[in-house]
Scaffold this motif. Structure first.
Motif, PDB file in Angstrom:
ATOM      1  N   TRP A  10      11.684   5.746  -5.193  1.00 43.23           N
ATOM      2  CA  TRP A  10      11.512   5.252  -3.970  1.00 43.23           C
ATOM      3  C   TRP A  10      12.678   4.754  -3.380  1.00 43.23           C
ATOM      4  CZ3 TRP A  10      13.737   0.415  -3.733  1.00 43.23           C
ATOM      5  CH2 TRP A  10      13.957  -0.112  -5.027  1.00 43.23           C
ATOM      6  N   LEU A  11      13.952   4.254  -3.920  1.00 41.11           N
ATOM      7  CA  LEU A  11      15.112   4.194  -3.559  1.00 41.11           C
ATOM      8  C   LEU A  11      15.736   5.161  -2.712  1.00 41.11           C
ATOM      9  CD1 LEU A  11      17.472   2.153  -2.815  1.00 41.11           C
ATOM     10  CD2 LEU A  11      18.044   2.478  -4.961  1.00 41.11           C
ATOM     11  N   PHE A  12      15.667   6.348  -3.584  1.00 41.02           N
ATOM     12  CA  PHE A  12      16.442   7.526  -2.824  1.00 41.02           C
ATOM     13  C   PHE A  12      15.394   8.157  -1.827  1.00 41.02           C
ATOM     14  CE2 PHE A  12      17.642   7.758  -7.425  1.00 41.02           C
ATOM     15  CZ  PHE A  12      18.910   7.825  -7.228  1.00 41.02           C
ATOM     16  N   ALA A  18      16.566   7.034   6.322  1.00 40.40           N
ATOM     17  CA  ALA A  18      17.482   6.587   6.969  1.00 40.40           C
ATOM     18  C   ALA A  18      18.375   7.587   7.253  1.00 40.40           C
ATOM     19  CB  ALA A  18      18.037   5.334   6.332  1.00 40.40           C
ATOM     20  N   ILE A  19      18.861   8.491   6.462  1.00 39.36           N
ATOM     21  CA  ILE A  19      19.809   9.617   6.720  1.00 39.36           C
ATOM     22  C   ILE A  19      18.929  10.959   7.644  1.00 39.36           C
ATOM     23  CG2 ILE A  19      20.726  11.666   5.964  1.00 39.36           C
ATOM     24  CD1 ILE A  19      21.225  10.098   3.411  1.00 39.36           C
ATOM     25  N   ILE A  20      17.559  11.044   7.553  1.00 41.40           N
ATOM     26  CA  ILE A  20      17.153  11.869   8.507  1.00 41.40           C
ATOM     27  C   ILE A  20      16.938  11.370   9.954  1.00 41.40           C
ATOM     28  CG2 ILE A  20      14.679  13.003   8.657  1.00 41.40           C
ATOM     29  CD1 ILE A  20      14.397  13.232   5.759  1.00 41.40           C
ATOM     30  N   LEU A  21      16.595  10.281  10.045  1.00 41.33           N
ATOM     31  CA  LEU A  21      16.379   9.696  11.304  1.00 41.33           C
ATOM     32  C   LEU A  21      17.713   9.283  11.872  1.00 41.33           C
ATOM     33  CD1 LEU A  21      13.716   6.761  10.775  1.00 41.33           C
ATOM     34  CD2 LEU A  21      13.333   8.578  11.974  1.00 41.33           C
ATOM     35  N   ALA A  22      18.627   9.031  11.266  1.00 44.65           N
ATOM     36  CA  ALA A  22      19.967   8.905  11.736  1.00 44.65           C
ATOM     37  C   ALA A  22      20.489  10.201  12.430  1.00 44.65           C
ATOM     38  CB  ALA A  22      21.031   8.469  10.837  1.00 44.65           C
ATOM     39  N   VAL A  23      20.097  11.521  11.414  1.00 40.98           N
ATOM     40  CA  VAL A  23      20.576  12.800  11.984  1.00 40.98           C
ATOM     41  C   VAL A  23      19.970  13.265  13.147  1.00 40.98           C
ATOM     42  CG1 VAL A  23      20.859  15.343  11.350  1.00 40.98           C
ATOM     43  CG2 VAL A  23      21.424  13.422   9.573  1.00 40.98           C
ATOM     44  N   GLY A  24      18.475  13.130  13.045  1.00 44.26           N
ATOM     45  CA  GLY A  24      17.768  13.397  14.331  1.00 44.26           C
ATOM     46  C   GLY A  24      18.149  12.631  15.528  1.00 44.26           C
ATOM     47  N   ILE A  25      18.417  11.220  15.371  1.00 48.24           N
ATOM     48  CA  ILE A  25      18.717  10.764  16.667  1.00 48.24           C
ATOM     49  C   ILE A  25      20.248  11.092  17.102  1.00 48.24           C
ATOM     50  CG2 ILE A  25      19.414   8.262  17.445  1.00 48.24           C
ATOM     51  CD1 ILE A  25      17.082   7.234  15.451  1.00 48.24           C
ATOM     52  N   ILE A 159       8.667  13.110  11.898  1.00 48.81           N
ATOM     53  CA  ILE A 159       7.689  13.639  10.947  1.00 48.81           C
ATOM     54  C   ILE A 159       8.007  13.548   9.573  1.00 48.81           C
ATOM     55  CG2 ILE A 159       6.025  15.502  10.474  1.00 48.81           C
ATOM     56  CD1 ILE A 159       6.169  16.267  13.284  1.00 48.81           C
ATOM     57  N   ALA A 160       9.053  14.014   9.369  1.00 43.23           N
ATOM     58  CA  ALA A 160       9.668  14.149   7.936  1.00 43.23           C
ATOM     59  C   ALA A 160      10.011  12.636   7.411  1.00 43.23           C
ATOM     60  CB  ALA A 160      10.874  14.911   7.884  1.00 43.23           C
ATOM     61  N   ALA A 161      10.454  11.787   8.012  1.00 42.68           N
ATOM     62  CA  ALA A 161      10.822  10.695   7.807  1.00 42.68           C
ATOM     63  C   ALA A 161       9.498   9.689   7.563  1.00 42.68           C
ATOM     64  CB  ALA A 161      11.483   9.834   9.063  1.00 42.68           C
ATOM     65  N   PHE A 162       8.340  10.008   8.081  1.00 45.00           N
ATOM     66  CA  PHE A 162       7.077   9.307   8.025  1.00 45.00           C
ATOM     67  C   PHE A 162       6.424   9.720   6.667  1.00 45.00           C
ATOM     68  CE2 PHE A 162       2.538   9.629   8.300  1.00 45.00           C
ATOM     69  CZ  PHE A 162       2.260   8.451   8.486  1.00 45.00           C
ATOM     70  N   PHE A 163       6.640  11.066   6.489  1.00 44.84           N
ATOM     71  CA  PHE A 163       5.980  11.434   5.280  1.00 44.84           C
ATOM     72  C   PHE A 163       6.831  10.897   3.852  1.00 44.84           C
ATOM     73  CE2 PHE A 163       3.701  14.496   7.956  1.00 44.84           C
ATOM     74  CZ  PHE A 163       2.462  14.426   7.326  1.00 44.84           C
ATOM     75  N   ILE A 164       8.009  11.060   4.058  1.00 38.77           N
ATOM     76  CA  ILE A 164       9.018  10.569   3.060  1.00 38.77           C
ATOM     77  C   ILE A 164       9.016   9.097   2.743  1.00 38.77           C
ATOM     78  CG2 ILE A 164      11.465  10.594   2.131  1.00 38.77           C
ATOM     79  CD1 ILE A 164      11.914  13.147   3.520  1.00 38.77           C
ATOM     80  N   GLY A 165       8.819   8.447   3.889  1.00 38.95           N
ATOM     81  CA  GLY A 165       8.679   6.990   3.736  1.00 38.95           C
ATOM     82  C   GLY A 165       7.327   6.580   3.360  1.00 38.95           C
ATOM     83  N   TYR A 166       6.407   7.306   3.549  1.00 41.05           N
ATOM     84  CA  TYR A 166       4.896   7.081   3.052  1.00 41.05           C
ATOM     85  C   TYR A 166       5.095   7.114   1.554  1.00 41.05           C
ATOM     86  CZ  TYR A 166      -0.033   6.974   2.102  1.00 41.05           C
ATOM     87  OH  TYR A 166      -1.018   6.669   1.486  1.00 41.05           O
ATOM     88  N   SER A 167       5.870   8.181   1.183  1.00 44.53           N
ATOM     89  CA  SER A 167       5.927   8.525  -0.400  1.00 44.53           C
ATOM     90  C   SER A 167       6.660   7.368  -0.984  1.00 44.53           C
ATOM     91  CB  SER A 167       6.242   9.856  -0.628  1.00 44.53           C
ATOM     92  OG  SER A 167       6.629  10.195  -2.035  1.00 44.53           O
ATOM     93  N   GLY A 168       7.905   7.097  -0.381  1.00 39.66           N
ATOM     94  CA  GLY A 168       8.773   5.959  -0.892  1.00 39.66           C
ATOM     95  C   GLY A 168       7.771   4.647  -1.085  1.00 39.66           C
ATOM     96  N   PHE A 169       7.023   4.287  -0.067  1.00 33.92           N
ATOM     97  CA  PHE A 169       6.264   3.124  -0.123  1.00 33.92           C
ATOM     98  C   PHE A 169       5.289   3.093  -1.213  1.00 33.92           C
ATOM     99  CE2 PHE A 169       1.981   1.342   1.128  1.00 33.92           C
ATOM    100  CZ  PHE A 169       2.518  -0.297   1.164  1.00 33.92           C
ATOM    101  N   ASN A 171       5.507   4.863  -4.331  1.00 30.59           N
ATOM    102  CA  ASN A 171       6.297   4.881  -5.249  1.00 30.59           C
ATOM    103  C   ASN A 171       6.872   3.519  -5.492  1.00 30.59           C
ATOM    104  OD1 ASN A 171       6.186   7.343  -6.192  1.00 30.59           O
ATOM    105  ND2 ASN A 171       7.627   8.198  -4.806  1.00 30.59           N
ATOM    106  N   TYR A 172       7.130   2.675  -4.430  1.00 39.05           N
ATOM    107  CA  TYR A 172       7.713   1.304  -4.747  1.00 39.05           C
ATOM    108  C   TYR A 172       6.775   0.445  -5.119  1.00 39.05           C
ATOM    109  CZ  TYR A 172      10.056  -3.345  -3.534  1.00 39.05           C
ATOM    110  OH  TYR A 172      10.358  -4.243  -3.933  1.00 39.05           O
ATOM    111  N   LYS A 173       5.537   0.573  -4.417  1.00 33.61           N
ATOM    112  CA  LYS A 173       4.331  -0.193  -4.915  1.00 33.61           C
ATOM    113  C   LYS A 173       3.899   0.167  -6.337  1.00 33.61           C
ATOM    114  CE  LYS A 173      -0.616  -1.029  -3.528  1.00 33.61           C
ATOM    115  NZ  LYS A 173      -1.392  -0.416  -2.783  1.00 33.61           N
ATOM    116  N   ASN A 174       3.980   1.305  -6.729  1.00 29.11           N
ATOM    117  CA  ASN A 174       3.597   1.534  -8.132  1.00 29.11           C
ATOM    118  C   ASN A 174       4.640   0.876  -9.084  1.00 29.11           C
ATOM    119  OD1 ASN A 174       1.460   3.268  -7.503  1.00 29.11           O
ATOM    120  ND2 ASN A 174       2.724   4.872  -7.439  1.00 29.11           N
ATOM    121  N   TYR A 175       5.924   0.908  -8.729  1.00 30.94           N
ATOM    122  CA  TYR A 175       7.125   0.268  -9.466  1.00 30.94           C
ATOM    123  C   TYR A 175       7.086  -1.376  -9.634  1.00 30.94           C
ATOM    124  CZ  TYR A 175      11.800  -1.631 -10.063  1.00 30.94           C
ATOM    125  OH  TYR A 175      12.608  -2.417 -10.529  1.00 30.94           O
ATOM    126  N   ARG A 176       6.538  -2.017  -8.446  1.00 27.61           N
ATOM    127  CA  ARG A 176       6.356  -3.276  -8.710  1.00 27.61           C
ATOM    128  C   ARG A 176       5.009  -3.528  -9.568  1.00 27.61           C
ATOM    129  NH1 ARG A 176      10.128  -6.411  -8.033  1.00 27.61           N
ATOM    130  NH2 ARG A 176       8.687  -7.811  -7.885  1.00 27.61           N
TER     131      ARG A 176
END
Length: 223
Positions: A10-12, A18-25, A159-169, A171-176
């Motif tokens: 989830w951390l990665f 953050a990197i994808i959004l920064a590059v896109g912007i 779009i990529a940030a949304f899907f990756i962010g949802y996956s991270g959310f 995974n973080y929820k499962n981790y907690r």
């Protein structure tokens, strides 16, 4: 290492968002970055292909053609990089050069396979057919511009940030929840252990009056 990556996936993913959004912007704001990307891509692909390609090509005519193609790719890449450093860069230069490179690659492929009888397969045929078609489309239309690319990349980044962010959310929820479950399990295991450490305490003996038989006889005689 695998366990660490799986545990903190989830951390990665959050960092990736953050990197994808920064590059896109950044690409949307600084649109000349596409000139650098396309330029360095042509230079690197040209330089890294030249030795293996020429060594494995037996036909001398094709060797010369491939060498000229790679040289043109590198020159096109250098022109794009230099153009990216200008304040008033040309928006159409990338369209012309990239379209020409793709069309040239497709044309050389069909020349090599049809005229020079070079071996090929179905996948290469489809890929180079797409190259030559895409090259014609890019050269004939004005859609392949820096502005349009910046807009497309920004949308893809979101779009990529949304899907990756949802996956991270998730995974973080499962981790907690896994961490909470481990803590609760430890508490349950520790309670019986604490009781065993206290030990077993015998109950205090109950005092009872002991009657001696002789005293009973004396009492009867007195009666």
């Amino acid at each position: 290492m695998k366990a660490f990556i799986k545990k903190y996936q989830w951390l990665f993913e959050f960092i990736g968002v953050a990197i994808i959004l920064a590059v896109g912007i950044f690409a949307f704001v600084k649109q000349e970055v596409f000139l650098y990307i396309a330029g360095f891509a042509l230079i690197i692909m040209g330089l890294l292909r030249i030795i293996p390609l020429l060594k494995t090509t037996k036909d001398m005519v094709l060797k010369i053609i491939y060498a000229v193609e790679i040289l043109l790719n590198v020159v096109a890449g250098v022109l794009l990089v230099l153009e990216g450093g200008k304040d008033d860069y040309s928006e159409n230069l990338m369209r012309y050069l990239v379209g020409a490179v793709l069309y040239l690659r497709g044309a050389i492929y069909f020349f090599a396979t049809v005229i020079r009888k070079e071996a090929t397969d179905h996948l290469q045929f489809i890929v180079h057919l797409a190259f030559i078609t895409l090259g014609v489309v890019i050269l004939a239309t004005d859609y392949f511009t820096v502005k349009n690319l910046a807009f497309v990349v920004l949308i893809l980044a979101i779009i990529a940030a949304f899907f990756i962010g949802y996956s991270g959310f998730r995974n973080y929820k499962n981790y907690r929840y896994e961490r909470l479950a481990r803590e609760e399990t430890k508490k349950i295991i520790q309670k019986p252990a604490e009781k065993e450490e206290e030990g077993y305490v015998d109950p205090a003996p109950v005092k009872e009056d002991i009657i001696i038989p002789e005293e009973e006889e004396k009492e009867e005689l007195n009666i």
